[in-house]
Design a protein around this motif. Structure first.
Motif, PDB file in Angstrom:
ATOM      1  N   GLY A 214       4.635  -2.949   9.804  1.00 45.98           N
ATOM      2  CA  GLY A 214       3.862  -3.103  11.033  1.00 45.98           C
ATOM      3  C   GLY A 214       2.397  -3.424  10.764  1.00 45.98           C
ATOM      4  N   MET A 215       2.075  -3.842   9.542  1.00 48.27           N
ATOM      5  CA  MET A 215       0.705  -4.249   9.185  1.00 48.27           C
ATOM      6  C   MET A 215       0.332  -5.470  10.036  1.00 48.27           C
ATOM      7  SD  MET A 215      -0.189  -5.606   5.402  1.00 48.27           S
ATOM      8  CE  MET A 215      -1.826  -5.919   4.820  1.00 48.27           C
ATOM      9  N   PRO A 216      -0.918  -5.536  10.530  1.00 51.47           N
ATOM     10  CA  PRO A 216      -1.297  -6.705  11.333  1.00 51.47           C
ATOM     11  C   PRO A 216      -1.004  -8.004  10.568  1.00 51.47           C
ATOM     12  CG  PRO A 216      -3.044  -5.070  11.345  1.00 51.47           C
ATOM     13  CD  PRO A 216      -2.013  -4.584  10.373  1.00 51.47           C
ATOM     14  N   VAL A 217      -0.341  -8.931  11.227  1.00 50.07           N
ATOM     15  CA  VAL A 217       0.134 -10.133  10.543  1.00 50.07           C
ATOM     16  C   VAL A 217      -1.015 -10.955   9.973  1.00 50.07           C
ATOM     17  CG1 VAL A 217       0.229 -11.603  12.606  1.00 50.07           C
ATOM     18  CG2 VAL A 217       1.810 -12.015  10.723  1.00 50.07           C
ATOM     19  N   GLY A 218      -2.161 -10.954  10.680  1.00 49.61           N
ATOM     20  CA  GLY A 218      -3.303 -11.744  10.211  1.00 49.61           C
ATOM     21  C   GLY A 218      -3.855 -11.216   8.894  1.00 49.61           C
ATOM     22  N   THR A 219      -3.954  -9.899   8.802  1.00 43.40           N
ATOM     23  CA  THR A 219      -4.418  -9.267   7.560  1.00 43.40           C
ATOM     24  C   THR A 219      -3.493  -9.650   6.411  1.00 43.40           C
ATOM     25  OG1 THR A 219      -4.986  -7.389   8.967  1.00 43.40           O
ATOM     26  CG2 THR A 219      -5.142  -7.045   6.597  1.00 43.40           C
ATOM     27  N   HIS A 220      -2.196  -9.547   6.692  1.00 41.88           N
ATOM     28  CA  HIS A 220      -1.195  -9.854   5.678  1.00 41.88           C
ATOM     29  C   HIS A 220      -1.286 -11.313   5.220  1.00 41.88           C
ATOM     30  CE1 HIS A 220       2.456  -9.808   3.429  1.00 41.88           C
ATOM     31  NE2 HIS A 220       3.115 -10.563   4.270  1.00 41.88           N
ATOM     32  N   LEU A 221      -1.345 -12.230   6.182  1.00 43.84           N
ATOM     33  CA  LEU A 221      -1.371 -13.650   5.815  1.00 43.84           C
ATOM     34  C   LEU A 221      -2.669 -14.025   5.104  1.00 43.84           C
ATOM     35  CD1 LEU A 221       0.369 -15.522   8.768  1.00 43.84           C
ATOM     36  CD2 LEU A 221       1.283 -14.918   6.516  1.00 43.84           C
ATOM     37  N   MET A 222      -3.789 -13.429   5.518  1.00 40.05           N
ATOM     38  CA  MET A 222      -5.045 -13.761   4.837  1.00 40.05           C
ATOM     39  C   MET A 222      -5.040 -13.247   3.391  1.00 40.05           C
ATOM     40  SD  MET A 222      -6.704 -15.829   6.680  1.00 40.05           S
ATOM     41  CE  MET A 222      -8.014 -15.923   5.463  1.00 40.05           C
ATOM     42  N   ASP A 223      -4.347 -12.128   3.146  1.00 42.77           N
ATOM     43  CA  ASP A 223      -4.160 -11.666   1.757  1.00 42.77           C
ATOM     44  C   ASP A 223      -3.414 -12.726   0.953  1.00 42.77           C
ATOM     45  OD1 ASP A 223      -5.359  -9.265   2.046  1.00 42.77           O
ATOM     46  OD2 ASP A 223      -3.507  -8.069   2.154  1.00 42.77           O
TER      47      ASP A 223
END
Ligand code: ADP
Length: 447
Positions: free
Chosen positions: A128-137
């Protein structure tokens, strides 16, 4: 000092970096300029997930979906204003683009429900991690691995051109020094204008005084830059409010919380809408309530579905109480009314039928303490309109001719979302069309 490259990309958000990765992998030399000191723009704020239809993750859960159903839901949500060709590309390429992101290191295997969707289709970040945070990683790692040049604190101020042919861009660095980046292709990926109140009110006067969920950089810089090329704009007056934003501090509460089981309650302690209607419909319903605000109410089971919710609590946004009556006290609503509302909702969940409001996503009875509530109101969220592109992401002028060497992807473009963007479609938009822009710009420069 002027520099020369194959492709220059304006903006290091999700669209710009998708394009940069794809173009670099095709063999083109890419420079990305980003006016902020960091990458990510509005993409950093993307919470919900990525819509994709017909994925192996849906299949594993027995969810029947197809690009055609995804198309129909999105067209309905967009009030039939969406550009049919662009929407066809978005929906048909959604699954393969999700797998492409996973090939770069993303994990989007968790599927959930979001507003305006007839099946579970939104693919979420891990835990459930924010998708934007994940993709920017993921994108950040790719930028390093592939050695993509990202110039931070570097603002594009002009598109260089001769007639209808693009020659690069003029940029300004932090000290106000300017220089040219010569390139055969320019990709505009500079995002929307949701943080530019003047432009917002110019195109949609009724949004005067609204808060915004947007990153401060979403000022619509590209709109002025494309003027001299007589670029066509699509749906520029279509501006979306997000229904659940904490007033004054402009912190957005993700739509996923309603998909996970939260309900909306007004100051009389009553529900007033199917919480999973599209954003425009839910926003309008909230603005009709006393004080133009309402509350999201949830219980422990909903709360535990995503790590984001704990973050909301720690930020002081979600108020916690051991009983509904205590929660009502915090909300300053009538306790008996709130208890009755939740009881009725739980009956609807049990019966799998919400007779009064027609909610179909009825998974969780709100019966486990502690309970939580947060007061919310709509705020400016997404600018659906922007520069006109064709399905190859070429930017079109007002004579219907593609500007040679100019491409665009992401929130800077118009047409994909029509009159209202469905939750989960921004990430699909920026990655599907970002990738296409990267591939086509690379082909255009001969790579
Ligand atoms: P998208 O979701 O379409 O990728 P984002 O908002 O995530 O849009 O990213 C757009 C990025 O473009 C932001 O990081 C923003 O700071 C940057 N940007 C906007 N205007 C300019 C400009 N004139 N020059 C350089 N970068 C820009």
């Amino acid at each position: 000092e002027d520099i020369t490259t194959d492709i220059v990309i304006v903006g290091a958000g999700g669209a710009g970096l998708s394009a940069a990765i794809e173009a670099t992998n095709a063999g083109a030399k890419v420079v990305v300029v980003e006016k902020n000191a960091f990458m990510g723009g509005n993409t950093n704020y993307a919470t919900g997930g990525m819509n994709a239809a017909g994925t192996k993750y849906q299949e594993a859960k027995g969810i029947q979906d197809s690009p055609a159903l995804y198309y129909a839901d999105t067209m309905k949500g967009g009030k039939d204003l969406n550009n049919p060709e662009l929407l066809k590309v978005l929906t048909e390429k959604s699954a393969e683009t999700l797998y492409w992101l996973e090939s770069l290191g993303a994990d989007l295997s968790e599927v959930g429900r979001s507003g305006g969707q007839s099946v579970d289709r939104i693919h979420k970040g891990p835990g459930g991690m924010p998708v934007g945070t994940h993709l920017m990683d993921v994108f950040g790692t790719q930028v390093e691995t592939l050695g993509i040049e990202v110039k931070l604190n570097t603002k594009a101020v002009e598109i260089l051109s001769e007639g209808n042919v693009v020659k690069g861009i003029k940029v300004e660095n932090k000290d106000g020094n300017s220089y040219n980046i010569n390139a055969k292709a320019v990709i505009l990926a500079s995002g929307g204008f949701g943080a530019n109140p003047e432009l917002v009110v110019k195109f949609k006067p009724e949004l005067e005084g609204f808060g915004t969920t947007n990153a401060p950089g979403a000022k619509g810089d590209a709109l002025a830059m494309v003027e001299k090329l007589d670029v066509s704009l699509t749906d520029i007056e279509q501006i979306q409010t997000h229904p659940t934003v904490v007033p004054r501090i402009n912190e957005m509460i993700t739509e996923g919380i309603r998909g996970d089981g939260a309900i909306l309650v007004n100051h009389d302690g009553l529900r007033f809408i199917d919480e999973l209607k599209t954003r425009d419909v839910v926003s309008k319903a909230i603005l009709e309530q006393e004080g133009k605000t309402a509350f999201l109410v949830l219980d422990k089971q909903v709360y535990e579905k995503a790590s984001t919710y704990e973050k909301y609590k720690n930020q002081g946004l979600l108020k916690e109480a051991q009983t509904l009556s205590e929660l009502a006290g915090i909300m300053k609503v009538d306790a008996t009314a709130l208890e009755a509302t939740v009881r009725e909702y739980n009956e609807a969940v049990k019966a799998k039928s919400d007779v009064e409001f027609g909610r179909t996503s009825l998974d969780v009875e709100l019966i486990s303490a502690p309970y939580y509530a947060v007061e919310i109101s709509p705020a400016i969220h997404h600018t659906m309109g922007g520069v006109t592109i064709n399905t190859s992401t070429q930017v079109m002028n007002n004579s219907g001719v593609a500007v040679e060497g100019l491409f665009a992807a992401g929130e800077v473009t118009g047409g994909v979302h029509g009159g209202n963007r469905i939750g989960g479609n921004a990430v699909t938009d920026i990655t599907v069309f970002g990738k296409i822009a990267g591939a086509n710009a690379a082909a255009f420069v001969g790579k």
